[in-house]
Design a protein around this motif. Structure first.
Motif, short mmCIF file in Angstrom:
data_model
loop_
_atom_site.label_atom_id
_atom_site.label_comp_id
_atom_site.label_asym_id
_atom_site.label_seq_id
_atom_site.Cartn_x
_atom_site.Cartn_y
_atom_site.Cartn_z
N SER B 55 34.01 48.14 38.27
CA SER B 55 33.20 47.88 37.08
C SER B 55 34.02 48.14 35.82
CB SER B 55 31.95 48.75 37.07
OG SER B 55 31.15 48.44 38.20
N SER B 59 36.34 45.77 31.80
CA SER B 59 36.56 46.01 30.36
C SER B 59 37.90 46.72 30.18
CB SER B 59 35.41 46.84 29.78
OG SER B 59 34.18 46.21 30.08
N GLU B 180 27.26 51.41 36.21
CA GLU B 180 26.96 51.63 34.80
C GLU B 180 27.99 52.57 34.17
OE1 GLU B 180 23.18 53.46 33.98
OE2 GLU B 180 23.29 52.97 31.85
N ALA B 183 31.16 50.96 33.43
CA ALA B 183 31.05 50.20 32.19
C ALA B 183 31.16 51.12 30.98
CB ALA B 183 29.71 49.45 32.16
N ALA B 188 32.51 48.97 27.77
CA ALA B 188 31.86 47.65 27.92
C ALA B 188 30.77 47.50 26.86
CB ALA B 188 31.25 47.54 29.31
N ARG B 193 27.24 46.19 30.24
CA ARG B 193 26.79 47.46 30.82
C ARG B 193 25.46 47.28 31.56
NH1 ARG B 193 25.75 53.21 27.58
NH2 ARG B 193 24.13 53.95 28.99
N LEU B 196 26.00 45.21 34.77
CA LEU B 196 26.64 45.99 35.85
C LEU B 196 25.67 46.98 36.46
CD1 LEU B 196 30.20 46.49 34.32
CD2 LEU B 196 29.65 45.30 36.47
#
Lengths: 322, 322
Positions: B55, B59, B180, B183, B188, B193, B196
């Motif tokens: 995740s 980013s 999360e 993220a 992110a 976010r 995810l």
């Protein structure tokens, strides 16, 4: 004299903290809310929140910040009590049914976990970044203390050092952290923070030793459990260790009990009678007093009305009768 | 195909995380270090750390921040496994002795508490203030999930809704939080976010349903425990619930077992043979596939090489064979 009278001047704040603790355990799950309320209503002295309050009073008191550490501290303490009851197989605590007795062991374990999680949630509201590392260290040390208590359980060959190490982790550390966090959230300077941390540690040691004395000298009504319960559960405390040094027959009586896998009955009246005939209680009180003295000395450089209540509480702890 | 092959491109980072988990459980207490290593070495797929990694890859990937959330997530998962074993009275997990079996229930309980505390300690290093509230919510929900599992245990009258609510809290939430937090610590934006977080939730639901299917279709060697173990322990999962709707005799067979306080033996070979003659496994797979589809759809607006691995993992989870 009761402990509560000593902190009369913070009574409104203590009452507000009690409400905060109540609202912290609200949950969207009926069983967990009932089990958590059950342990909350069982009462207790709430000494950890009071130590936070009084320590914070020494600097820039800010109730909104205080509650974000005082509530987690009491929740962590409550969680550890619930887990203790699972472990100790205790059916009553402070005269009330335990969670594991009214519900079951599994529910008690998850209630403890839930209270830990609630404590972290509440602490996360604090703007002080030191709070989490300090709380998590206390939690870790408490776990180690519990494991040591298991190791030392029914071990009549343990030393005073084993006992002191155990109560340091089991009790003194969380009281020390209560005082330290009171200092942190009131912006105390480094020297006062350090002094309060050590004050709390010594006061906590005195508190636990006094508790362990009361287990032999209190009445069932005062204690909410029969006298000598610690020893029955294999928790050999300071007065018992001292008494075993002096009274050979008592020593053998206790060893017969602790070495017997069946745990045949220990004649507690006889044990207590013998223990009271030794200097064990007096020597234990002396050690508690020495810790009280150390606690008070930590605050000497800061003497004034702010630290007065803490000094008085330390003295009270040394001589308390309940 | 193995799960590990799917995240080959993050293998060095996954290996680094493994080292971080190992060093996180170092303690100054021998028993706790041995019990913690024991559960660590029992292995597991480490899917939570992998979900954090993948995740975060979507980013601005920063390993130093990732480890501060990935390690706590795996520690919380491990702690919950240790506490589960206390509760389930399980002697083996993944083919290895459990902590409660090699040591005892008490040690297992405090090992779990210790791992929780270590998780908080590690998370406290994170500079992202959202981490603690998110983790503590996940811990709370997991506790509620466990209590619900106790309530529903041996209850043959539960609904699909009860089952889904249970696995949401037991599994999906922590995987959702893994995505999360990946993220969060990679900066992110809000929409990614959110995507995810929901991706993780749906993937987690699919993961648990697949796990519950495997409990009936896997071999003892693959599972590390006999097939049908969940049912034996009173955990009535999706395939069982579906099969009970179709096969009246199977329904009665299971009810005789769950209603019998003595838990007379359940003829598991017969149960599995009957269950396989229904559409229960196929319908369970369909529901898992529906969750996989939902998970994949969450990432559609962000499609590109970054989210590819997550899409592939979701598909793999739906069809996994171990």
């Amino acid at each position: 004299m009761k402990l509560a009278e000593l902190y009369r001047h913070v009574k409104p704040e203590a009452a507000k903290l009690e409400k905060e603790i109540e609202s912290a355990i609200v949950s969207n799950h009926d069983v967990l809310e009932r089990t958590s309320s059950h342990i909350l209503q069982a009462g207790g002295k709430r000494i950890r929140p009071v130590f936070v309050l009084l320590s914070a009073k020494c600097s820039s008191y800010d109730f909104d910040e205080i509650k974000k550490v005082a509530v987690p501290l009491e929740l962590i303490h409550m969680a550890s009590l619930v887990h203790d009851d699972v472990i100790d197989d205790a059916d009553t605590r402070r005269g009330r049914e335990t969670i594991k007795s009214r519900w079951d062991n599994r529910t008690a374990m998850y209630t403890g976990d839930f209270l830990f999680a609630k404590a972290i949630q509440k602490a996360a509201e604090s703007q002080y970044l030191d709070v989490h590392p300090i709380l998590s260290r206390a939690m870790r040390e408490m776990c180690i203390g519990e494991i040591e208590q298991l190791r030392d359980q029914y071990n009549a060959d343990q030393s005073l050092k084993d006992y002191l190490r155990r109560i340091r982790r089991k009790t003194a550390l969380l009281i020390s952290v209560s005082c330290e966090l009171g200092a942190v959230v009131s912006g105390a300077d480094e020297s006062l923070r350090r002094a309060l941390k050590w004050y709390g540690y010594y006061a906590g040691m005195a508190f636990q030793i006094t508790d362990d004395i009361l287990d032999f000298t209190g009445s069932e009504k005062e204690l909410g459990k029969p006298a000598g319960s610690d020893l029955i559960q294999g928790n050999i405390t300071l007065p018992a260790l001292y008494a075993m040094q002096e009274d050979k027959e008592l020593n053998q009586m206790i060893r017969r009990y602790t070495n017997d896998p069946e745990r045949a009955e220990l004649p507690m009246d006889e044990v207590i009678r013998r223990l009271r005939n030794t200097t064990a209680v007096a020597r234990s009180r002396e050690l508690a007093d020495a810790y009280v003295h150390k606690a008070v000395m930590m605050l000497k450089p800061f003497s004034g009305s702010d630290t007065d209540a803490l000094v008085r509480i330390a003295h009270f702890i040394g001589g308390r009768r309940f």
